[in-house]
Write a protein that holds these residues in place. Structure first.
Motif, PDB file in Angstrom:
ATOM      1  N   PRO A 366      53.386  38.069  34.173  1.00  0.00           N
ATOM      2  CA  PRO A 366      53.474  39.089  33.112  1.00  0.00           C
ATOM      3  C   PRO A 366      54.876  39.673  32.922  1.00  0.00           C
ATOM      4  O   PRO A 366      55.302  39.920  31.798  1.00  0.00           O
ATOM      5  N   ALA A 367      55.607  39.879  34.044  1.00  0.00           N
ATOM      6  CA  ALA A 367      56.948  40.462  33.906  1.00  0.00           C
ATOM      7  C   ALA A 367      57.857  39.530  33.110  1.00  0.00           C
ATOM      8  O   ALA A 367      58.661  39.981  32.279  1.00  0.00           O
TER       9      ALA A 367
ATOM     10  N   ALA B 416      54.403  45.366  35.157  1.00  0.00           N
ATOM     11  CA  ALA B 416      54.234  43.914  35.039  1.00  0.00           C
ATOM     12  C   ALA B 416      54.748  43.216  36.292  1.00  0.00           C
ATOM     13  O   ALA B 416      54.206  42.193  36.707  1.00  0.00           O
ATOM     14  N   ASP B 420      50.480  43.344  36.942  1.00  0.00           N
ATOM     15  CA  ASP B 420      49.591  43.815  35.882  1.00  0.00           C
ATOM     16  C   ASP B 420      49.786  42.945  34.644  1.00  0.00           C
ATOM     17  O   ASP B 420      50.910  42.559  34.346  1.00  0.00           O
ATOM     18  N   GLN B 421      48.726  42.652  33.924  1.00  0.00           N
ATOM     19  CA  GLN B 421      48.853  41.832  32.722  1.00  0.00           C
ATOM     20  C   GLN B 421      49.698  42.547  31.661  1.00  0.00           C
ATOM     21  O   GLN B 421      49.771  43.772  31.663  1.00  0.00           O
ATOM     22  N   LEU B 422      50.287  41.764  30.755  1.00  0.00           N
ATOM     23  CA  LEU B 422      51.268  42.326  29.828  1.00  0.00           C
ATOM     24  C   LEU B 422      50.693  43.470  28.974  1.00  0.00           C
ATOM     25  O   LEU B 422      51.270  44.557  28.909  1.00  0.00           O
ATOM     26  N   VAL B 423      49.563  43.218  28.349  1.00  0.00           N
ATOM     27  CA  VAL B 423      48.983  44.252  27.486  1.00  0.00           C
ATOM     28  C   VAL B 423      48.604  45.474  28.319  1.00  0.00           C
ATOM     29  O   VAL B 423      48.843  46.624  27.920  1.00  0.00           O
TER      30      VAL B 423
END
Lengths: 526, 499
Positions: A366-367, B416, B420-423
């Motif tokens: 995600p990052a 993130a 944690d997921q992006l959204v």
């Protein structure tokens, strides 16, 4: 013509008629005149596509030929029956906005006639929407695609698709070169609205000369990238030309489903990276460098930041991929650098060899995805073919923000916003903040609109930012190995098509394209 | 003799009293903390003696520090802006530290990071928690709610009294204009008194409302402390989901009030109904809530009007109380809720977020840019509340807000990084900086354990920025920048001495 120019400056799209020598009445309308030239100009790409198609797959030749004839006929007719009028701000926006919209619609005709989207599971309205989307993505040099089967269209059709991005890359400089001699006074307004980015950097006192030089540089680099790709083992001549057309344009279309990943070649990726970096650089700097000013790049604060951003983001991404994504260092470097440059320059090529491969950034941590999303927002240099907010705007906005903080401590101090070593005019700072806020509001409206239409959150966020920044691939199902047909529903795709045009034209022309016609109607009613 | 001279000459410990706004602000904060802690200890004395003992011990220490500070230092009549901001930030940090000590000493929380997060969430009025609220005794539950009560009060005093007086000409700090009788803050002392009285009156009314609707005495008190402060802590794991219907209506009303400008509420109390109703900010605030309610009803099948209004009011006032798990709503509803959370409450309220007035002014600035493009030579101005705003005011507003957006981005990146997921990262960062709290990752009831340790620590600066406006953080960054510059210049001087 000269009589028409001397008319009082009040309106407008369609205002007056001018009697010509052979008795035909011509409509005085800058918008329609510019539109005519632009529509006629895009027929060239269709004819080139037809020739390629005829010499290769020969499936879509009639579709491309008929489309070319329609475009040439329609454009020629508009050009013939109109004369350009006076140019005011609202006429400029109207001309550019309407022209781009009509060009997009006409550009969709080959896809519709050739049945490019006639695939199982897509109904008639879906095909129409996909054709519009693909055309908008092409002429805005975005690179998002709705193609689900890359084997279905012929090679000529795909070449036409590549050429749409080449047109879109340098945007209206093409038209500016052709149109400005007809428009005369006021052409600078048109140029400043059409040239990408906030830069008002002129190379010569005459705007038409400036446009020609930029155009020359654009052609030179396109040829350069194509020749380099031909020289590298892997891509065919067709592939080299096809990718050459969309690299400097920072478009990102490829005739292959796996985009650049098809070649699986570090040399090809390196050549494309250099091409993308050049495409994302201010073309005025290129011209200066080409004409002997070797330090032009280094002296430009925007270029230094742009390069620093690419290098910094690449390092960060390599670290993230190496540590978190279980990739080897070499693989991480290759995947990270290519995709950082592709996204930051708003090209949007993919290096993935199928879903789940190292270049499939939709599956990255995600990052890393957030870094890519930020790069989509920032974009590249002003005066380049790339989209996004542009590095110069970001520099000035950051300097403005820091000044606000420092003013809290020293309310009486005079603190100009600086770009490099020069102070920026307060009016420009104010305009840039206005532009930024408008950009944010559009992003917000896009996300709310797309999600309200029933699309996913991730696809809506990344799709909106990607479309407005003319990047191309987004995240989630709309990632580099995904497809917008599957990622978004039909209304959602139409919204994104509009956003691509808004992004390409730097927001205002599309938002204000109704201003001139409305004023014309108002004038008539009053 | 001026007030300052009088204060300095006042008999203390024999020495003249030194001037320090920030230390006295910390002392005030700690006194409020002492009062809340003592009351919580007293209320729970029969329930859990150990917790009460811890609370009393900590309150004795904080009271001693506060009293000693007040005897040692004196306040300037009008301190510079930087000192006011430093004072607010120091107060917040001291409160968070004291709160963490209580959690750790009582054994409610065993790790420092979680204790810091819980305390920061309390004093920032963020409805995210690391504890199971149903496992707490009366005194700890009351203390936890009390942190939000104090946090709301500190935010109000900062936004209504301290910052508008020092940051003159800064439109982002709303001011109460009008005649002296109509002004909530004619001078700082009266202003503080009025704000505290109004706040207490609202909390009392809210408590009675809950009590009447059958929530129970303890629960009523706890929810009253966390509703008007727009905090959102609850003594139930499912927040107000299982509460009586009447209590949900009371909560909706007081969340709405908590998100209203205290200037506007003061006009209403003074009988100036017309001015209250005609406030453009109030209209937009209520309009947003109405719009979100309607869209929730459209998007979510089977949602009642009461629950939709509750959820919209909770989001817009950035309270964080919940009556259902809205994280499972369709994406369209979630997007609108996020917009409501990001926009936040009215200026000069206990709520957080960007604030309605600022969001509205940013829209007006964007609209001005469109007008400018159409007619570049025209004089285009931004007007609000019958006043033409100066360019410097607008510049200041946009400058801070760019930093605000940047902070949300950095917060999202930190989250993130923790996986944690992006959204979810974006949602959580915006939610925390807006002092709302719940997000899809944490669920509607704000389970912060889902953030992980790094995520919790990363969100603490965001809470500070959200509660006390972004200024304290920004000034710290500016100070760092200046520090680095001085360091750089020093190194350069050493490396290249002047001839």
């Amino acid at each position: 013509m000269s009589k028409a120019r001397l008319l009082p400056v009040r309106n407008t799209a369609i205002r007056n008629t001018t009697e010509l020598s052979f008795g035909q009445a011509k409509i005085e309308s800058t918008t329609l005149h510019v539109m005519g030239i632009a529509v006629a100009a895009i027929s060239f790409g269709m004819f080139v596509g037809a020739v390629v198609e005829w010499g290769s797959t020969n499936r879509d030749t009639p579709a491309l030929l008929i489309s070319g004839i329609i475009a040439l006929g329609l454009g020629g007719m508009l050009w013939w029956v109109t004369v350009p009028g006076t140019v005011r701000a609202r006429d400029v926006f109207s001309s550019v906005g309407w022209t781009w919209l009509v060009v997009t619609l006409v550009g969709a005709i080959p896809y519709l006639l050739g049945g490019t989207f006639d695939v199982p599971g897509i109904d008639r309205s879906g095909r129409f929407v996909n054709a519009i989307f693909e055309s908008a993505s092409g002429y805005s040099a975005t690179g998002s695609t709705t193609l689900t089967n890359f084997e279905h269209p012929g090679r000529g059709m795909m070449m036409h698709r590549q050429i749409t991005q080449w047109y879109g890359g340098m945007g209206m400089v093409v038209i500016a070169v052709a149109v400005l001699p007809f428009l005369g006074v006021g052409g600078l307004d048109l140029m400043s609205a059409e040239a990408p980015g906030p830069s008002g950097d002129r190379l010569t006192p005459r705007v038409s000369e400036t446009a020609k030089r930029l155009w020359f540089t654009y052609v030179l680099f396109t040829v350069g990238v194509s020749v380099t790709l031909i020289a590298i083992p892997g891509p065919s001549v067709y592939d080299a030309i096809a990718h050459g057309l969309t690299t400097i344009a920072t478009g990102g279309f490829s005739p292959h489903a796996d985009s650049i990943g098809t070649f699986d070649s570090a040399a090809v990726e390196l050549a494309i990276i250099v091409g993308m970096v050049l495409g994302g650089t201010n073309f005025a700097l290129h011209w200066r460098a080409v004409t002997g000013d070797r330090l032009a790049y280094w002296r430009d604060p925007e270029f230094r930041t742009y390069l620093g951003l690419l290098v910094g983001a690449s390092f960060l991404m390599v670290g993230l991929l190496w540590l978190d994504a279980d990739l080897g260092l070499t693989e991480a470097i290759r995947a990270a650098v290519f995709n950082v440059v592709a996204i930051a320059t708003s090209t949007g090529y993919g290096s993935a060899q199928g879903a789940g491969s190292s270049g499939d950034f939709a599956l990255w941590v995600p990052a890393a995805q957030l870094v890519l999303l930020s790069l989509m927002v920032v974009g590249s240099s002003s005066g380049s073919t790339a989209g996004g907010l542009k590095v110069m705007r970001l520099q000035i906005l950051l300097a403005h923000s820091i000044r606000s903080i420092r003013r809290s401590q020293q309310p009486q101090a005079v603190m100009p916003v600086k770009h490099g070593t020069s102070a920026v005019n307060e009016k420009i700072v104010s305009r840039m903040t206005g532009f930024f806020l408008l950009y944010l509001l559009l992003v917000l409206a896009g996300i709310v609109g797309l999600t309200s239409l029933g699309n996913g959150f991730l696809e809506s966020i990344s799709g909106t930012i990607g479309a407005l920044g003319n990047t191309g691939p987004a995240l989630g199902q709309a990632g580099p190995t995904g497809n917008f047909t599957e990622a978004l529903n039909e209304p959602g795709r139409l919204v994104l098509a509009l956003y691509m045009l808004i992004g390409r034209l730097e927001i205002f022309p599309i938002l204000l394209m109704f201003a001139a016609p409305l004023r014309a109607v108002g004038d008539r009613l009053s | 003799m001026s007030q300052r001279e009088a204060s300095e000459a006042a008999p203390g410990f024999g020495a003249p009293r030194r001037d320090s706004y920030s230390r006295l602000a910390v002392a005030d904060g700690l006194l409020a903390f002492t009062v809340v802690t003592t009351l919580a200890a007293a209320a729970g004395a029969t329930d859990d003696l150990a917790d009460s003992f811890v609370l009393l011990s900590v309150s004795a220490v904080t009271a001693s520090i506060a009293i000693a500070t007040r005897r040692t230092f004196v306040r300037r009549e009008r301190p510079p802006t930087a000192q006011v901001i430093a004072g607010l930030a120091s107060t917040w940090v001291s409160l968070v530290a004291a709160g963490s000590v209580v959690y750790l000493a009582s054994g409610t929380i065993t790790t420092v990071d979680e204790a810091l997060f819980e305390s920061a969430a309390g004093f920032s009025t963020v409805a995210a928690t690391t504890v199971d609220p149903e496992s707490l005794g009366t005194s700890m539950s009351l203390f936890r709610a009390g942190t939000q009560f104090v946090g709301g009060l500190v935010g109000l005093l900062a936004g209504v009294v301290a910052l508008p007086r020092t940051m003159k000409g800064n439109v982002q700090i709303p001011k109460g204009r009008g005649s002296r009788a109509d002004r909530l803050v004619p001078d700082p002392v009266i202003g503080r008194q009025r704000v505290v009285r109004l706040y207490l009156a609202l909390v009392t009314a809210c408590g009675f409302g809950y009590l009447i609707t059958g929530l129970g005495a303890r629960s009523s008190l706890i929810h009253a402390l966390t509703t008007v402060s727009t905090g959102g802590f609850s003594d139930r794991a499912d927040s107000l989901a299982s509460a009586p219907g009447g209590a949900k209506i009371v909560a909706t009303v007081f969340m709405l009030i908590g998100g209203m400008s205290f200037f506007a509420l003061f006009w209403l109390l003074r009988g100036n109904h017309r001015r209250f109703v005609q406030s453009p900010e109030l209209r937009i605030y209520l309009g947003i809530i109405g719009l979100v309610t309607l869209s929730l009803l459209r998007e979510v099948d089977g949602l009642s009007v009461r629950d939709a209004l509750f959820t919209a009011a909770s989001a817009s006032s950035t309270t964080g109380l919940a009556v259902n798990d809205w994280t499972g709503f369709p994406s369209g509803a979630l997007a609108l809720l996020l917009v409501a959370v990001a926009t936040g409450a009215m200026g000069a309220s206990a709520g957080g977020g960007l604030r309605v007035i600022r969001a509205w002014l940013l829209c007006l600035i964007a609209a001005r840019e469109i007008r400018r493009q159409l007619d570049p030579k025209a004089v285009t101005v931004v007007r609000h509340g019958g006043r033409t705003l100066r360019d410097e005011e607008l510049d200041s507003l946009t400058g801070y807000q760019i930093a605000h957006f940047g902070l949300c981005g950095i917060g999202a990146f930190m989250l993130a990084l923790t996986g944690d997921q992006l959204v979810d990262s974006l949602w959580t960062a915006i939610s925390v900086v807006s002092t709302f709290g719940p997000a899809p990752t944490m669920g509607a009831f704000g389970d912060a354990d889902e953030l992980g340790r790094l995520g919790q620590l990363a969100m603490i600066p965001g809470m500070l920025a959200g509660r006390l406006t972004i200024l304290p953080l920004l000034l710290a960054v500016a100070a760092l920048q200046q520090g680095y510059r001085a360091l750089f210049l020093g190194i350069r001087r050493v490396a290249r001495p002047q001839r």
